[in-house]
Design a protein around this motif. Structure first.
Motif, PDB file in Angstrom:
ATOM      1  N   VAL A   1      -0.473  -2.534  11.654  1.00  0.00           N
ATOM      2  CA  VAL A   1      -1.783  -2.621  11.005  1.00  0.00           C
ATOM      3  C   VAL A   1      -2.624  -3.745  11.609  1.00  0.00           C
ATOM      4  O   VAL A   1      -3.854  -3.692  11.597  1.00  0.00           O
ATOM      5  N   SER A   2      -1.973  -4.759  12.168  1.00  0.00           N
ATOM      6  CA  SER A   2      -2.691  -5.905  12.736  1.00  0.00           C
ATOM      7  C   SER A   2      -3.338  -5.557  14.068  1.00  0.00           C
ATOM      8  O   SER A   2      -3.014  -4.548  14.709  1.00  0.00           O
ATOM      9  N   LEU A   3      -4.260  -6.414  14.507  1.00  0.00           N
ATOM     10  CA  LEU A   3      -4.871  -6.225  15.818  1.00  0.00           C
ATOM     11  C   LEU A   3      -3.840  -6.331  16.929  1.00  0.00           C
ATOM     12  O   LEU A   3      -3.965  -5.675  17.970  1.00  0.00           O
ATOM     13  N   CYS A   4      -2.807  -7.146  16.719  1.00  0.00           N
ATOM     14  CA  CYS A   4      -1.736  -7.228  17.709  1.00  0.00           C
ATOM     15  C   CYS A   4      -1.035  -5.874  17.851  1.00  0.00           C
ATOM     16  O   CYS A   4      -0.615  -5.505  18.953  1.00  0.00           O
ATOM     17  N   GLY A   5      -0.918  -5.141  16.749  1.00  0.00           N
ATOM     18  CA  GLY A   5      -0.309  -3.821  16.811  1.00  0.00           C
ATOM     19  C   GLY A   5      -1.125  -2.861  17.644  1.00  0.00           C
ATOM     20  O   GLY A   5      -0.588  -2.086  18.445  1.00  0.00           O
ATOM     21  N   ALA A   6      -2.453  -2.895  17.474  1.00  0.00           N
ATOM     22  CA  ALA A   6      -3.322  -2.036  18.288  1.00  0.00           C
ATOM     23  C   ALA A   6      -3.260  -2.442  19.748  1.00  0.00           C
ATOM     24  O   ALA A   6      -3.193  -1.585  20.646  1.00  0.00           O
ATOM     25  N   ALA A   7      -3.264  -3.761  20.015  1.00  0.00           N
ATOM     26  CA  ALA A   7      -3.179  -4.242  21.389  1.00  0.00           C
ATOM     27  C   ALA A   7      -1.864  -3.831  22.037  1.00  0.00           C
ATOM     28  O   ALA A   7      -1.826  -3.381  23.193  1.00  0.00           O
ATOM     29  N   SER A   8      -0.784  -3.953  21.288  1.00  0.00           N
ATOM     30  CA  SER A   8       0.531  -3.581  21.795  1.00  0.00           C
ATOM     31  C   SER A   8       0.578  -2.091  22.147  1.00  0.00           C
ATOM     32  O   SER A   8       1.163  -1.693  23.170  1.00  0.00           O
TER      33      SER A   8
ATOM     34  N   ARG B   1     -10.160  -5.672   3.725  1.00  0.00           N
ATOM     35  CA  ARG B   1      -9.392  -6.053   4.908  1.00  0.00           C
ATOM     36  C   ARG B   1      -8.502  -7.268   4.688  1.00  0.00           C
ATOM     37  O   ARG B   1      -7.752  -7.653   5.583  1.00  0.00           O
ATOM     38  N   ASN B   2      -8.570  -7.833   3.505  1.00  0.00           N
ATOM     39  CA  ASN B   2      -7.563  -8.835   3.159  1.00  0.00           C
ATOM     40  C   ASN B   2      -6.201  -8.186   2.938  1.00  0.00           C
ATOM     41  O   ASN B   2      -5.159  -8.849   3.075  1.00  0.00           O
ATOM     42  N   ALA B   3      -6.199  -6.925   2.577  1.00  0.00           N
ATOM     43  CA  ALA B   3      -4.955  -6.162   2.398  1.00  0.00           C
ATOM     44  C   ALA B   3      -5.215  -4.717   2.805  1.00  0.00           C
ATOM     45  O   ALA B   3      -5.197  -3.809   1.981  1.00  0.00           O
ATOM     46  N   PRO B   4      -5.464  -4.466   4.084  1.00  0.00           N
ATOM     47  CA  PRO B   4      -5.823  -3.121   4.535  1.00  0.00           C
ATOM     48  C   PRO B   4      -4.656  -2.154   4.423  1.00  0.00           C
ATOM     49  O   PRO B   4      -3.494  -2.542   4.528  1.00  0.00           O
ATOM     50  N   ASP B   5      -4.996  -0.891   4.228  1.00  0.00           N
ATOM     51  CA  ASP B   5      -3.958   0.140   4.137  1.00  0.00           C
ATOM     52  C   ASP B   5      -4.429   1.409   4.852  1.00  0.00           C
ATOM     53  O   ASP B   5      -4.562   2.466   4.247  1.00  0.00           O
ATOM     54  N   PRO B   6      -4.665   1.311   6.169  1.00  0.00           N
ATOM     55  CA  PRO B   6      -5.101   2.503   6.910  1.00  0.00           C
ATOM     56  C   PRO B   6      -3.991   3.534   6.974  1.00  0.00           C
ATOM     57  O   PRO B   6      -2.807   3.192   7.044  1.00  0.00           O
ATOM     58  N   ALA B   7      -4.362   4.795   6.952  1.00  0.00           N
ATOM     59  CA  ALA B   7      -3.362   5.856   6.946  1.00  0.00           C
ATOM     60  C   ALA B   7      -2.838   6.180   8.344  1.00  0.00           C
ATOM     61  O   ALA B   7      -1.707   6.632   8.495  1.00  0.00           O
ATOM     62  N   PHE B   8      -3.665   5.955   9.381  1.00  0.00           N
ATOM     63  CA  PHE B   8      -3.308   6.316  10.754  1.00  0.00           C
ATOM     64  C   PHE B   8      -2.945   7.794  10.865  1.00  0.00           C
ATOM     65  O   PHE B   8      -2.016   8.162  11.590  1.00  0.00           O
ATOM     66  N   VAL B   9      -3.648   8.653  10.123  1.00  0.00           N
ATOM     67  CA  VAL B   9      -3.381  10.089  10.178  1.00  0.00           C
ATOM     68  C   VAL B   9      -4.602  10.808  10.745  1.00  0.00           C
ATOM     69  O   VAL B   9      -5.711  10.270  10.775  1.00  0.00           O
ATOM     70  N   THR B  10      -4.362  12.024  11.193  1.00  0.00           N
ATOM     71  CA  THR B  10      -5.440  12.920  11.603  1.00  0.00           C
ATOM     72  C   THR B  10      -5.392  14.157  10.724  1.00  0.00           C
ATOM     73  O   THR B  10      -4.334  14.510  10.196  1.00  0.00           O
TER      74      THR B  10
ATOM     75  N   GLY C   1       0.818  -1.195   0.000  1.00  0.00           N
ATOM     76  CA  GLY C   1       0.000   0.000   0.000  1.00  0.00           C
ATOM     77  C   GLY C   1       0.854   1.247   0.000  1.00  0.00           C
ATOM     78  O   GLY C   1       2.085   1.201  -0.010  1.00  0.00           O
ATOM     79  N   LYS C   2       0.178   2.389   0.041  1.00  0.00           N
ATOM     80  CA  LYS C   2       0.881   3.657  -0.125  1.00  0.00           C
ATOM     81  C   LYS C   2       1.132   4.381   1.183  1.00  0.00           C
ATOM     82  O   LYS C   2       1.854   5.379   1.214  1.00  0.00           O
ATOM     83  N   HIS C   3       0.560   3.905   2.281  1.00  0.00           N
ATOM     84  CA  HIS C   3       0.647   4.639   3.536  1.00  0.00           C
ATOM     85  C   HIS C   3       1.744   4.101   4.449  1.00  0.00           C
ATOM     86  O   HIS C   3       1.842   2.899   4.686  1.00  0.00           O
ATOM     87  N   ASP C   4       2.569   4.996   4.973  1.00  0.00           N
ATOM     88  CA  ASP C   4       3.483   4.728   6.084  1.00  0.00           C
ATOM     89  C   ASP C   4       4.227   3.397   5.964  1.00  0.00           C
ATOM     90  O   ASP C   4       4.151   2.543   6.859  1.00  0.00           O
ATOM     91  N   PRO C   5       4.985   3.163   4.900  1.00  0.00           N
ATOM     92  CA  PRO C   5       5.650   1.864   4.715  1.00  0.00           C
ATOM     93  C   PRO C   5       6.665   1.517   5.803  1.00  0.00           C
ATOM     94  O   PRO C   5       6.930   0.333   6.037  1.00  0.00           O
ATOM     95  N   ASP C   6       7.197   2.522   6.485  1.00  0.00           N
ATOM     96  CA  ASP C   6       8.196   2.258   7.525  1.00  0.00           C
ATOM     97  C   ASP C   6       7.591   2.078   8.915  1.00  0.00           C
ATOM     98  O   ASP C   6       8.327   1.885   9.888  1.00  0.00           O
ATOM     99  N   GLY C   7       6.287   2.167   9.018  1.00  0.00           N
ATOM    100  CA  GLY C   7       5.658   1.968  10.317  1.00  0.00           C
ATOM    101  C   GLY C   7       5.989   3.054  11.314  1.00  0.00           C
ATOM    102  O   GLY C   7       6.365   2.769  12.460  1.00  0.00           O
ATOM    103  N   LEU C   8       5.836   4.307  10.912  1.00  0.00           N
ATOM    104  CA  LEU C   8       6.162   5.440  11.781  1.00  0.00           C
ATOM    105  C   LEU C   8       4.927   6.049  12.430  1.00  0.00           C
ATOM    106  O   LEU C   8       5.025   7.086  13.087  1.00  0.00           O
ATOM    107  N   ARG C   9       3.754   5.432  12.213  1.00  0.00           N
ATOM    108  CA  ARG C   9       2.514   5.927  12.807  1.00  0.00           C
ATOM    109  C   ARG C   9       1.876   4.821  13.634  1.00  0.00           C
ATOM    110  O   ARG C   9       1.875   3.660  13.228  1.00  0.00           O
TER     111      ARG C   9
END
Length: 492
Positions: A62-69, A462-471, A5-13
């Motif tokens: 992006v995973s639920l484990c990420g949100a839980a963490s 959601r098989n390949a989600p690409d949330p932006a995690f931006v405000t 996807g196009k959002h945050d490839p380095d996981g900075l959000r």
């Protein structure tokens, strides 16, 4: 696994967005040291846990484990900062085990968001902007192709398409109400006609009745009350939206002043008896008293056949919330006092809405425990409404996940008499309470439950989600006041 996807490839959000974003109605409140500590812990945990499961940091987040963490990191930071009023009830194993994360965060509630927003990027208001104006210059446009186009094309980054993605694909929201901001009649950044076009776009997706509309009324502005009949008849609005602190001359009104009473009587005549009222989140010192809830109990008692939906619940970011104080003249306490003084009890015709309020409370578990606890204890579990004020905060999924796991501590419940926030109570707040105000035909609910085209599109996405995690809202005082200056130029 690898990031796509196009959002945050380095996981900075982070998937649970912990920042100072405002909805443009209050000055952004900077993060405190405890919040920076929480963010640091969350990124550290994401890096370690991603390695453990063999994923990139972006894919892990992006995973639920990420949100839980992330929520677990917030718990740790808040506890270290001696904030013990509440926590996010997430088991430690959810940071690494998908099944545990799903059990804690996935949920299956019916979610009805009664406060959504977006800006029409091609509306007539853009043609009346002062030369050189950049009204949404604070918008995070990374990953948005329109940002590279000339002029105001970047506004498409927060237009209808992004609204639908953020609300219906990147979050578990099922239905939403599209609301409006205060403005003169000539300078609305979103008109009712444009909002209807967005509703039609959802209809084309076969998302039958997934989006409802407010009708904006400033009764102290010439022409607004007279226009209520057109809004009701032509656009079949579900409720009225008003801002008692706003006025074309800078002065607001109380709902039992002449303009407010005229609006209420017209709503009754037209048969649309839901009135959503912005209370709290004061615009500033000017007409501050009109932002408080002192008038709500009075009009609720006088008009028992009208539902008064108190948007933001009267919350004031600069003063926060503590135990109920009957002497306080603003905040949630003022709402409670007004109801008590006028004999409007739990289960009455006043509803407390959580848009922006819950988003701010997420960063302070003690304040959150007091605010949610007081609303449950005094307004009632059947009269609290779910709202997020998104699109300003991006996708509301993080607000949903945080509320799903939010638990008031036993200490605060015993000490202050707050009810337990059970799964049943959460389900009421998330959506069932709103169904009393915005009736959804049973066949529509059945179609929703049977998975309409929007649900199918969500599942495929959601098989390949690409949330932006931006405000998208202002994050600093400079951005906020730039927005205010633009607004003043736009309405003079």
């Amino acid at each position: 696994m690898h990031a796509s996807g196009k959002h945050d490839p380095d996981g900075l959000r982070l998937p649970i967005k912990l920042d100072s974003t405002s909805n443009g109605e209050f000055v952004p409140v900077p993060l405190e040291p405890v919040h920076h500590h929480a963010r640091a812990l969350a990124f550290e945990a994401a890096t370690i846990n991603a390695r453990r499961v063999g994923a990139s940091r972006r894919d892990f987040l992006v995973s639920l484990c990420g949100a839980a963490s992330t929520l677990l990191a917030m718990n740790a930071a808040f506890l270290a900062g001696c904030k013990r009023g509440a926590s996010y009830a997430v088991p430690p194993e959810a940071a690494l085990e998908p099944a545990a994360a799903e059990n804690a965060l996935a949920g299956n509630e019916f979610i009805f968001d009664v406060q959504g927003h977006f800006v029409n990027p091609t509306g007539a208001w853009t043609r009346r902007l002062p030369e050189g104006a950049h009204p949404l210059g604070f918008v995070d446009t990374e990953g948005c192709a329109a940002a590279n186009e000339p002029g105001l094309a970047y506004l498409r980054c927060v237009g209808a398409d992004e609204f639908i993605k953020d609300i219906f694909l990147d979050s578990d929201t099922d239905l939403t109400v599209l609301s409006f901001v205060p403005s003169t009649r000539a300078d609305e950044p979103l008109t009712i006609e444009e909002a209807t076009a967005t509703a039609a776009l959802v209809e084309k997706m076969e998302g039958t009745h997934r989006l409802y509309l407010h009708g904006r009324v400033n009764p102290n502005q010439p022409g607004d009350v007279e226009d209520m009949e057109r809004l009701a008849r032509q656009f079949r609005i579900a409720a009225w939206k008003t801002y008692t602190q706003w006025g074309p001359e800078g002065r607001g009104f109380f709902m039992d002043d002449a303009p407010g009473l005229r609006m209420i009587e017209e709503a009754r005549r037209l048969g649309v008896r839901n009135i959503a009222i912005h209370k709290g989140l004061p615009f500033g010192p000017e007409s501050y008293a009109h932002s408080t809830c002192v008038d709500i109990g009075r009009v609720a008692k006088r008009f028992p056949d009208v539902n008064f939906l108190i948007y933001h619940s009267g919350f004031v970011t600069s003063k926060g919330e503590g135990p109920y104080d009957p002497k306080r003249s603003d905040g949630i306490d003022a709402l409670i006092t007004s109801l008590r003084e006028n004999g409007v009890g739990k289960g009455g015709n006043v509803y407390a809405e959580l848009g922006s309020t819950w988003r701010f409370l997420m960063r302070d578990p003690d304040m959150a425990a007091h605010a949610i606890g007081k609303l449950l204890a005094h307004v009632g579990e059947d009269n609290v409404l779910w709202g997020t004020d998104s699109i300003w905060y991006g996708s509301p999924q993080d607000q949903i996940q945080a509320f799903r796991t939010f638990a008031i501590s036993d200490e605060f419940r015993e000490r202050f008499g707050y009810p337990q926030l059970t799964a049943e109570v959460r389900a009421k707040i998330f959506g069932r309470n709103a169904l009393k105000l915005y009736p959804v035909p049973e066949d529509v609910l059945s179609k929703h439950l049977a998975k309409d085209a929007v649900s199918l599109q969500r599942e495929a996405y959601r098989n390949a989600p690409d949330p932006a995690f931006v405000t998208y809202g202002p994050k600093t005082r400079r951005e906020f006041f730039n927005l205010q200056q633009w607004s003043r130029a736009r309405t003079t």
